[in-house]
Design a protein around this motif. Structure first.
Motif, mmCIF file in Angstrom:
data_model
loop_
_atom_site.group_PDB
_atom_site.id
_atom_site.type_symbol
_atom_site.label_atom_id
_atom_site.label_comp_id
_atom_site.label_asym_id
_atom_site.label_seq_id
_atom_site.Cartn_x
_atom_site.Cartn_y
_atom_site.Cartn_z
ATOM 1 N N ASP A 1 0.832 -1.206 0.000
ATOM 2 C CA ASP A 1 0.000 0.000 0.000
ATOM 3 C C ASP A 1 0.866 1.255 0.000
ATOM 4 O O ASP A 1 1.861 1.345 0.714
ATOM 5 C CB ASP A 1 -0.907 0.030 1.228
ATOM 6 N N LYS A 2 0.429 2.216 -0.804
ATOM 7 C CA LYS A 2 1.039 3.539 -0.805
ATOM 8 C C LYS A 2 -0.073 4.564 -0.579
ATOM 9 O O LYS A 2 -1.005 4.664 -1.379
ATOM 10 C CB LYS A 2 1.744 3.814 -2.132
ATOM 11 N N THR A 3 0.007 5.309 0.499
ATOM 12 C CA THR A 3 -1.013 6.311 0.802
ATOM 13 C C THR A 3 -0.798 7.548 -0.068
ATOM 14 O O THR A 3 0.289 8.133 -0.069
ATOM 15 C CB THR A 3 -0.977 6.707 2.289
ATOM 16 N N ILE A 4 -1.840 7.929 -0.811
ATOM 17 C CA ILE A 4 -1.712 9.089 -1.699
ATOM 18 C C ILE A 4 -2.579 10.267 -1.254
ATOM 19 O O ILE A 4 -2.522 11.349 -1.852
ATOM 20 C CB ILE A 4 -2.081 8.718 -3.147
ATOM 21 N N GLY B 1 2.587 16.220 -4.725
ATOM 22 C CA GLY B 1 3.573 15.416 -5.439
ATOM 23 C C GLY B 1 3.046 14.130 -6.026
ATOM 24 O O GLY B 1 3.763 13.464 -6.780
ATOM 25 N N GLN B 2 1.796 13.765 -5.708
ATOM 26 C CA GLN B 2 1.238 12.528 -6.259
ATOM 27 C C GLN B 2 0.764 12.767 -7.692
ATOM 28 O O GLN B 2 0.293 13.847 -8.040
ATOM 29 C CB GLN B 2 0.090 12.026 -5.399
ATOM 30 N N ALA B 3 0.872 11.727 -8.510
ATOM 31 C CA ALA B 3 0.643 11.892 -9.948
ATOM 32 C C ALA B 3 -0.824 12.000 -10.320
ATOM 33 O O ALA B 3 -1.181 12.736 -11.245
ATOM 34 C CB ALA B 3 1.278 10.729 -10.710
ATOM 35 N N SER B 4 -1.702 11.278 -9.643
ATOM 36 C CA SER B 4 -3.106 11.240 -10.053
ATOM 37 C C SER B 4 -4.033 11.233 -8.849
ATOM 38 O O SER B 4 -3.808 10.505 -7.875
ATOM 39 C CB SER B 4 -3.377 9.996 -10.906
ATOM 40 N N GLY B 5 -5.099 12.030 -8.962
ATOM 41 C CA GLY B 5 -6.089 12.066 -7.897
ATOM 42 C C GLY B 5 -7.286 11.163 -8.145
ATOM 43 O O GLY B 5 -8.224 11.145 -7.346
#
Length: 288
Positions: free
Chosen positions: A114-117, A138-142
């Motif tokens: 898991d990566k929390t975005i 900094g995250q690529a997609s919402g």
């Protein structure tokens, strides 16, 4: 009934319209899908908000178990994996969390972690239920956060206002795909008309029924956005005047409907027109 409120650019009054439409209803659910810059909660100030993390799955490689067969690299069409210096490297920002790399690995050297975005926040303000999404910088997609927010929509048909991201990119498409009706908010400028044309093309592509709300209108002044609507047969649901009092209340983070009776009347009338237009489209679809 799900009503999506969108605009071709930021600053047109999209959130102001969606917040006040929700507040004008006796009962409503407000979904803030503008996850890069959510601000609906600043107006509603929900009581005792509850937060929950939103995570995506990303591959983690056991380099000791990896034999360098490159099956995972060949499988990934998004180039999220590369074999460099005898190691599989993972580029998290372009990973689409499909899990295919772990499936095709013959050595089972790839696991998913898991990566929390970002997070979602839920609360209540008077008769309005609020759910907002927050994308970590900094995250690529919402999109995964938008999906998490949209999952909060009630199944009982209660009025739901979806505050979409600005523009016409993938995040907007995700926000409107299940909407029953779209409200396009536009400013009275050439730039506003250009951006209205963008979202107009988008809702037509998705075959969504729609109408326009013209914001910041000056009586007697040219309105390129209104001219665009007239030229293309687009229904104008309402006109919000350029009003210094309105701007001051809105800029202070207050809800217009709850501040002044004449604004409550303005948005109640607009809500009625939106619901009537959406109901007509729903009835028309059922007869086809």
């Amino acid at each position: 009934m799900k009503i999506a409120v969108l605009s071709g650019k930021g600053g047109t009054g999209k959130t102001m319209v969606s917040v006040n439409l929700a507040a004008a209803a006796q009962r409503a659910v407000y979904l803030d899908c503008d996850v890069e810059e959510p601000n609906g909660h600043l107006y509603f100030k929900p009581e005792n908000p509850a937060e929950a993390p939103v995570s995506v799955k990303i591959p983690k490689v056991d380099h000791d178990a990896c034999t360098g067969c490159r099956n995972c690299v060949d499988f990934c069409k998004f180039n999220a994996l590369a074999y460099i210096n005898k190691k599989v490297m993972v580029f998290e920002d372009v990973c689409h969390s499909c899990g295919g790399c772990a499936i095709v690995c013959p050595e089972k050297a790839i696991a998913e972690v898991d990566k929390t975005i970002g997070t979602t926040m839920s609360g209540v303000s008077e008769a309005v239920e609020i759910h907002s999404g927050f994308l970590k910088p900094g995250q690529a997609s919402g999109v995964p956060i938008i999906k998490a927010v949209l999952s909060k929509a009630p199944s009982d048909g209660a009025l739901t206002l979806i505050d979409c991201p600005p523009g016409s990119a993938c995040v907007v498409m995700e926000s409107i795909k299940d909407a029953d009706y779209c409200v396009l908010v536009a400013e009275p400028t050439k730039f506003g008309a250009h951006n209205l044309e963008m979202v107009h093309e988008l809702v037509r592509l998705f075959e969504k029924p729609y109408g326009v709300v013209l914001n910041k209108c000056l009586e007697g002044s040219p309105n390129p956005s209104e001219a665009f609507c007239a030229a293309n047969g687009i229904p104008v649901l309402g006109r919000i005047p350029f009003d210094l009092e309105l701007g001051a209340i809105n800029s202070s983070g207050e809800i217009l409907v709850r501040s002044q009776a004449h604004y409550a009347a303005l948005f109640s009338e607009l809500l009625l027109k939106v619901k009537e237009a959406a109901s007509r489209e729903t009835a028309s679809d059922s007869q086809r």
